[in-house]
Write a protein that holds these residues in place. Structure first.
Motif, PDB file in Angstrom:
ATOM      1  N   HIS A 179       0.825  -1.212   0.000  1.00  0.00           N
ATOM      2  CA  HIS A 179       0.000   0.000   0.000  1.00  0.00           C
ATOM      3  C   HIS A 179       0.855   1.255   0.000  1.00  0.00           C
ATOM      4  CE1 HIS A 179      -3.601   2.432   0.722  1.00  0.00           C
ATOM      5  NE2 HIS A 179      -2.764   3.222   1.375  1.00  0.00           N
ATOM      6  N   HIS A 236       1.120   5.597  -1.814  1.00  0.00           N
ATOM      7  CA  HIS A 236       0.736   6.664  -2.734  1.00  0.00           C
ATOM      8  C   HIS A 236       2.075   7.257  -3.143  1.00  0.00           C
ATOM      9  CE1 HIS A 236      -3.232   6.133  -0.900  1.00  0.00           C
ATOM     10  NE2 HIS A 236      -2.584   6.099   0.241  1.00  0.00           N
ATOM     11  N   HIS A 263      -9.011   1.919   1.209  1.00  0.00           N
ATOM     12  CA  HIS A 263      -8.635   2.093   2.619  1.00  0.00           C
ATOM     13  C   HIS A 263      -9.803   1.578   3.453  1.00  0.00           C
ATOM     14  CE1 HIS A 263      -6.254   5.363   0.663  1.00  0.00           C
ATOM     15  NE2 HIS A 263      -5.335   4.929   1.497  1.00  0.00           N
TER      16      HIS A 263
HETATM   17 ZN   LIG Z   1      -3.304   5.122   1.763  1.00  0.00          ZN
END
Ligand SMILES: [Zn+2]
Length: 256
Positions: free
Chosen positions: A92, A94, A241
């Motif tokens: 996970h 970004h 999420h």
């Molecule tokens: Zn996240």
């Protein structure tokens, strides 16, 4: 006479590999290390191990002695003090947010997101921000042994380009969220953008396109159901999420 030539060619082949009956298979690389961690079904860790590679395929994993005996490599990488393992997987991230590192990072999630990150993204995030942020993140991941990552962000086609450029593998999903984002102004257009992204990277060896609704607290039930349907229709993974904080759980239970 034919028998003579056959014997002669056998003799030449035997001389070429140094010893009769021990023909070595050609490969591009042999990598050796003090320990080779296989992660195979038996979870073998091979001391003084080696890996033989041809093209982008692992041909053999075994003891250094056995691999050296069976294969002839064009190039070698010998690291007698190293551990050689499969790449790590970051499940996970970004990636482009590497450029926001350090912004208000000692706050609770909701305050951090709503007061700092969402406004910063609205002001700063465009395709070039995403390109350079993802490049930095890919460099850091590669240097620390991560070869595959899951990403949810904006301009995900740019994330895909930077990922391929770095030679990493990515499961990538365009953020679907219930307010105007830097690239898609509605969840409906983000869903349509996700569908286009699937088509653009349909058979890519390094990119696994995914559906990425941000969370249940930033999307309507209608959007969440549409996201699930899109993932099912194309047999793609869905990332979200979920259950990150006590506040999210309390509010979700109260609402539903
Ligand atoms: Zn996240």
């Amino acid at each position: 006479m034919r028998r003579f030539y056959r014997l002669l060619s056998f003799f030449i082949a035997a001389v070429a590999v140094g010893a009769p009956g021990l023909a070595q298979t050609p490969v591009d690389w042999i990598w050796t290390a003090r320990y080779v961690v296989t992660m195979d079904e038996q979870r073998r860790v091979i001391e003084n191990g080696a890996v033989a590679i041809r093209g982008d395929q692992i041909v053999e994993v075994g003891s250094r002695a056995a691999v050296d005996k069976a294969y002839q490599a064009k190039q070698r990488l010998d690291r007698p003090d190293a551990i050689l393992t499969p790449g790590l997987i970051n499940t996970h991230t970004h990636a482009a947010m590497s450029l926001f590192r350090g912004i208000a990072d000692d706050l609770r999630l909701q305050e951090w997101l709503e007061k700092f990150i969402f406004p910063a993204e609205a002001k700063k995030v465009d395709a070039e921000f995403v390109r350079w942020g993802t490049r930095l993140a890919c460099l850091e991941m590669a240097l620390s042994g991560t070869t595959t990552f899951t990403d949810m962000y904006y301009f995900e086609d740019t994330v895909a380009a930077a990922t391929k450029e770095a030679g990493l593998r990515g499961m990538l999903g365009e953020t679907i969220i219930g307010f105007p984002s830097p690239d898609f102004k509605t969840p409906q257009t983000a869903l349509a953008g996700t569908e286009k992204f699937f088509q653009a990277f349909a058979n890519d060896p390094l990119i696994i396109p995914a559906v990425a609704p941000h969370s249940i607290y930033t999307n309507s039930d209608e959007t969440l159901k549409a996201a699930r349907e899109l993932a099912d229709h194309y047999s793609k993974p869905l990332v979200i999420h979920l259950s990150e904080t006590k506040t999210e759980n309390d509010e979700s239970l109260a609402k539903r």
